[in-house]
Design a protein around this motif. Sequence first.
Motif, PDB file in Angstrom:
ATOM      1  N   TRP A  32      -2.215  69.932  67.489  1.00  0.00           N
ATOM      2  CA  TRP A  32      -1.902  70.816  68.607  1.00  0.00           C
ATOM      3  C   TRP A  32      -3.065  70.784  69.596  1.00  0.00           C
ATOM      4  O   TRP A  32      -4.218  70.799  69.198  1.00  0.00           O
ATOM      5  CB  TRP A  32      -1.667  72.235  68.116  1.00  0.00           C
TER       6      TRP A  32
ATOM      7  N   TYR B 296      -3.363  74.168  75.772  1.00  0.00           N
ATOM      8  CA  TYR B 296      -2.426  74.104  76.901  1.00  0.00           C
ATOM      9  C   TYR B 296      -3.201  74.258  78.201  1.00  0.00           C
ATOM     10  O   TYR B 296      -3.763  75.318  78.486  1.00  0.00           O
ATOM     11  CB  TYR B 296      -1.382  75.207  76.767  1.00  0.00           C
TER      12      TYR B 296
ATOM     13  N   THR C   8       3.006  79.316  73.905  1.00  0.00           N
ATOM     14  CA  THR C   8       2.211  79.736  75.048  1.00  0.00           C
ATOM     15  C   THR C   8       2.457  81.209  75.350  1.00  0.00           C
ATOM     16  O   THR C   8       3.448  81.800  74.912  1.00  0.00           O
ATOM     17  CB  THR C   8       2.541  78.903  76.296  1.00  0.00           C
TER      18      THR C   8
ATOM     19  N   GLN D 195       5.750  73.812  72.237  1.00  0.00           N
ATOM     20  CA  GLN D 195       4.736  74.686  72.798  1.00  0.00           C
ATOM     21  C   GLN D 195       4.767  76.068  72.181  1.00  0.00           C
ATOM     22  O   GLN D 195       5.802  76.553  71.726  1.00  0.00           O
ATOM     23  CB  GLN D 195       4.893  74.825  74.315  1.00  0.00           C
TER      24      GLN D 195
ATOM     25  N   ILE E 203       7.952  68.642  75.357  1.00  0.00           N
ATOM     26  CA  ILE E 203       6.867  69.156  74.550  1.00  0.00           C
ATOM     27  C   ILE E 203       7.348  70.211  73.563  1.00  0.00           C
ATOM     28  O   ILE E 203       8.403  70.809  73.735  1.00  0.00           O
ATOM     29  CB  ILE E 203       5.765  69.782  75.433  1.00  0.00           C
TER      30      ILE E 203
ATOM     31  N   TYR F 144       0.074  73.111  72.565  1.00  0.00           N
ATOM     32  CA  TYR F 144       1.269  72.279  72.702  1.00  0.00           C
ATOM     33  C   TYR F 144       0.979  70.878  72.200  1.00  0.00           C
ATOM     34  O   TYR F 144      -0.168  70.516  71.928  1.00  0.00           O
ATOM     35  CB  TYR F 144       1.718  72.223  74.167  1.00  0.00           C
TER      36      TYR F 144
END
Length: 267
Positions: free
Chosen positions: A117, A120, A153, A151, A149, A135
């Motif tokens: 990972w 971001y 977030t 993700q 992707i 991400y």
Amino acid sequence: MVRWWNGIGWSDVATPAGPGVTTGTGEQTLRPPRPVWQPAGPAATRSRVPWVVGAVVAAVVVLVVGVVLGTSGGRTGDPGPTGVAGPTATGPTFAPGTVQIVDNQAGIAYPFLGDGWYQYVLSPPLETTSVAGQYFVTQDTVPDGGEFIAQITSGPVAEGYGWTGPGSAQATVDTLTESVRANYYPGPNEAEVLRDEAVTVDGAPGWIREFVLSWDNPGYDATGERAALLVVDTGRSAPALLYLSIPNTHAELYGVIDRVVEAVDVL
């Protein structure tokens, strides 16, 4: 000495460049206009990252959010590697020993999932005024440009998405769901809701909607995705949004959604 470009503006302080750092004079090309979501009418066909397609940043893109080294918040377990596969993102990752991503703008923190990972560093999505998180790229190029992707977030919810104060988290999630489906996924797509309920997050009220999207569009490796939108009333003027999405090309990682949601701390 260099300043860092975060996709929106330059840092206030200058720091030594350090070994292996390539520097530039700034952003050399303009980003395409950000998409405008319309609540009525057909959904637009878009890649998962429409807000940065075609952007070329000549400056070094680095830390957008603060991270905690070692332990932070109420949960301190080692998240461990997730064994992600497929194309890898190019960009910075978190420092060794990081176990939690702290989003001071949104007012929440949640686990960093470890190897595979990346931090971001793309521009904020339409739905939040800033962005933090992690991400990785699951498909290098999709038919309408950009990447696909996975993700996790977060950010403060932007105006115009239904937030009117305490008690409006469900209405906010309703509007956010329409927005992400229209802006970041191939259409038409269908949604199967897995859960849609009020939750308590580290003592704060919130609402979560977890769903599975499916589509049948040529040129996409994924034919669907599991996603979750968690809105948390942190007591600030805007609630926090945690957006989690895992394409079905990496279905072995679906479990990280519950894992992260259960470990969210409110700052």
